[in-house]
Design a protein around this motif. Sequence first.
Motif, short mmCIF file in Angstrom:
data_model
loop_
_atom_site.label_atom_id
_atom_site.label_comp_id
_atom_site.label_asym_id
_atom_site.label_seq_id
_atom_site.Cartn_x
_atom_site.Cartn_y
_atom_site.Cartn_z
N VAL A 69 38.73 50.20 39.10
CA VAL A 69 39.16 49.29 38.12
C VAL A 69 38.63 47.95 38.87
O VAL A 69 38.33 47.68 39.88
N LEU A 70 38.27 47.11 37.73
CA LEU A 70 37.74 45.90 38.14
C LEU A 70 38.63 45.04 37.65
O LEU A 70 38.88 44.82 36.32
N ALA A 71 39.39 44.37 38.47
CA ALA A 71 40.48 43.35 38.13
C ALA A 71 40.13 41.81 38.33
O ALA A 71 39.83 41.78 39.32
N MET A 72 40.41 41.37 37.19
CA MET A 72 39.75 39.84 37.30
C MET A 72 40.73 39.14 36.50
O MET A 72 41.46 39.49 35.59
N GLY A 73 40.80 37.65 36.97
CA GLY A 73 41.75 36.76 36.21
C GLY A 73 41.96 35.53 36.98
O GLY A 73 40.95 35.30 37.85
N ALA A 74 42.64 34.81 36.27
CA ALA A 74 42.89 33.23 36.70
C ALA A 74 44.33 32.80 36.59
O ALA A 74 45.05 33.42 35.90
N GLU A 89 38.12 46.78 42.54
CA GLU A 89 38.03 45.17 43.25
C GLU A 89 38.89 44.24 42.59
O GLU A 89 39.00 44.58 41.30
N SER A 90 39.13 43.05 42.87
CA SER A 90 39.78 41.94 42.29
C SER A 90 38.99 40.59 42.55
O SER A 90 38.32 40.33 43.72
N TRP A 91 38.84 39.91 41.55
CA TRP A 91 38.34 38.70 41.65
C TRP A 91 39.22 37.73 40.97
O TRP A 91 39.61 37.77 39.68
N LEU A 92 39.31 36.45 41.31
CA LEU A 92 40.30 35.36 41.08
C LEU A 92 39.60 34.17 40.91
O LEU A 92 38.68 33.70 41.50
N ASN A 93 39.98 33.38 39.86
CA ASN A 93 39.78 32.09 39.33
C ASN A 93 38.10 31.70 39.57
O ASN A 93 37.76 32.24 38.52
N GLN A 94 37.76 31.07 40.47
CA GLN A 94 36.25 30.63 40.30
C GLN A 94 35.43 31.98 40.07
O GLN A 94 34.10 31.91 39.59
N ASP A 95 35.62 33.11 40.80
CA ASP A 95 35.06 34.41 40.65
C ASP A 95 35.23 35.09 39.29
O ASP A 95 34.59 36.26 39.03
N PHE A 96 36.09 34.62 38.31
CA PHE A 96 36.26 35.40 36.96
C PHE A 96 35.49 34.64 36.28
O PHE A 96 35.76 33.68 35.31
N THR A 97 34.41 34.98 36.16
CA THR A 97 33.30 34.54 35.18
C THR A 97 32.76 35.86 34.47
O THR A 97 32.34 36.97 34.88
N LEU A 98 31.85 35.58 33.32
CA LEU A 98 31.37 36.74 32.52
C LEU A 98 30.03 37.35 33.37
O LEU A 98 29.95 38.48 33.55
N ALA A 147 37.74 31.68 16.14
CA ALA A 147 38.92 31.05 16.55
C ALA A 147 39.79 31.75 17.55
O ALA A 147 40.41 31.10 18.15
N SER A 148 39.63 33.03 17.66
CA SER A 148 40.39 33.79 18.77
C SER A 148 39.50 34.13 19.96
O SER A 148 38.12 33.98 20.15
N TYR A 149 39.90 34.18 21.15
CA TYR A 149 39.23 34.21 22.42
C TYR A 149 39.99 34.73 23.74
O TYR A 149 41.05 34.79 23.66
N ILE A 150 39.14 34.92 24.71
CA ILE A 150 39.69 35.54 25.91
C ILE A 150 39.20 34.45 26.95
O ILE A 150 37.95 34.39 27.00
N GLN A 151 40.17 33.89 27.42
CA GLN A 151 39.79 32.79 28.35
C GLN A 151 39.20 33.22 29.82
O GLN A 151 39.88 33.62 30.64
N PHE A 152 37.98 33.07 30.07
CA PHE A 152 37.33 33.18 31.51
C PHE A 152 37.63 31.93 32.27
O PHE A 152 37.81 30.84 31.78
N TRP A 153 37.37 31.99 33.67
CA TRP A 153 37.15 30.79 34.19
C TRP A 153 36.38 29.56 33.94
O TRP A 153 36.90 28.25 33.57
N ASP A 154 35.30 29.75 33.29
CA ASP A 154 34.21 28.87 33.21
C ASP A 154 33.94 28.67 31.38
O ASP A 154 33.29 27.70 31.16
N GLN A 155 34.60 29.65 30.69
CA GLN A 155 34.43 29.52 29.43
C GLN A 155 35.12 30.52 28.64
O GLN A 155 35.58 31.50 29.07
N PRO A 156 35.25 30.30 27.36
CA PRO A 156 36.17 31.30 26.30
C PRO A 156 35.08 32.26 25.79
O PRO A 156 33.92 31.83 25.39
N ILE A 157 35.46 33.39 25.84
CA ILE A 157 34.91 34.36 25.06
C ILE A 157 35.40 34.85 23.88
O ILE A 157 36.45 35.24 23.57
N ARG A 158 34.64 34.32 22.81
CA ARG A 158 35.19 34.49 21.59
C ARG A 158 35.31 35.86 20.91
O ARG A 158 34.48 36.58 21.45
N LEU A 159 36.14 36.33 19.97
CA LEU A 159 36.46 37.51 19.47
C LEU A 159 35.21 38.30 18.94
O LEU A 159 35.09 39.44 19.15
#
Length: 479
Positions: free
Chosen positions: A262-267, A293-302, A332-344
């Motif tokens: 599992v690659l677990a990422m988030g903010a 692995e897990s990555w949090l906040n600043q490391d949660f990027t595309l 108009a819909s998105y998944i919010q990464f740390w540095d940018q939203p990824i549009r649907l």
Amino acid sequence: MKLIRWLLLFVLVLGCTMAASALTTLVQEMTVVQGTTIAQGTPLQVSPDRPTPEVPVAKPLSVLKLDLKKLQETLDRNDIAGAIQDVEVSWKQQYENYYQGKFTTRLLSADQIGYSLNRVAQLTGKKAALIYVIPTPEHLELLLVPPDGQLSHRRVTAATRTRLTETVKAFRSGVVNAGSQPSDYLPAAQQLYQWIISPLEATLKAQQIDTLIFCLGGGLRGVPIAAFHDGQHFLIERYSFATIPAFSLLDQHPSRLAGTKVLAMGASQFQNESPLPAVPVELTTISQLWQGESWLNQDFTLAKLKDRRSASSFGLIHLATHAILAPGTAEASYIQFWDQPIRLNRLRDLGLNFPVVQLLVLSACQTALGDPNAELGFAGLAVQSGAKAALASLWSVSDAGTLVLMVNFYQRLKAAPIKAEALRQTQLAMLRGQTRLQKSAAKGGIAQRAVASELLAAANADLSHPYYWASFTIIGNPW
């Protein structure tokens, strides 16, 4: 000679202009077929002395509606297979129009769908049936495809579109309120069960069906099906289930989770969104329960997601962040990464289709309930992302409730025969009061001091209320 050359040049220019005009018309006709955009290609080049023709812009909701009159006539002839094919074609095109692109999948006949369900039943030991639920102004059409291929059709005349819409609204408004009483949502939950499940129940029991795959029409794609009620039990107490946009868009091969990481990422903090204080605990616990692995906040990027996916396949992708499925277009819909939203409409940028991700989990997803476009985005998440399936929520559940559900889900995912059954067992544990925040944290090896104080304050919440568990749904492949 000069006169002849001038005449030839004039004819050539006139011919090119006429050809360009004809080509423009042809491309317009090919691009817009029955109201749906077919492809996005290189812009058409026209003669510079002619105005650029206006190409119709595809609407967020496909104008290629299912022809309900034709559907009824087909069903009146008892041509259930023909009706299923019409629904598959229409709904596939509707999703293509919403996401503005083609889904390169083969259209399956009703016989092929039944064969696929039978094959998967033999591989997994779980017998799934496909249920199409199609609202019309005058009634509700139910089409059933079981593993043995014996098609069934039921018409529910009491469920007019007006009554169905009112009942769905009452049901959702009661379930999404954590403080509501059973009397606020059970009458509507029982009515929906009576309309959608009861007419097919004898067949489901006779064939020992334990998994339901729902292919839902407009107005029903945002309904928390798990909380349908027969008067004694919730639907989730009898069946595991998943929702799909169309069976022809489904990856039908059972998931291979053994040895998957599992690659677990988030903010946990955002500039323009509310904080998610449970995310650090959620990520750490999941990466301990399931190798990864897990990555949090600043490391949660595309960029980080792509980098880690290039190093290891990571068949499970867990994103603990805000995912907003909003009214309007897919953009108009998105998944919010740390540095940018990824549009649907850019979900393919995640690269989850190569190698294919077995399950994409969005643990803080929120859908604009009742909006047909947002519900199209929800139902099409797995197909658009390239993953075999997605686990997402129809509304934003409390941090404590989400943490409990996610930790328990990953625990059960290791032993459950299919993904949908792992979610069902998790929801049942919450419904029956068999799990709470402290227990989940202890099972995951997390010290109590690691849990934020606001989460501990919510630890004694009654997680048996449908608000906490009915929101979460497997979208796509349930196996």
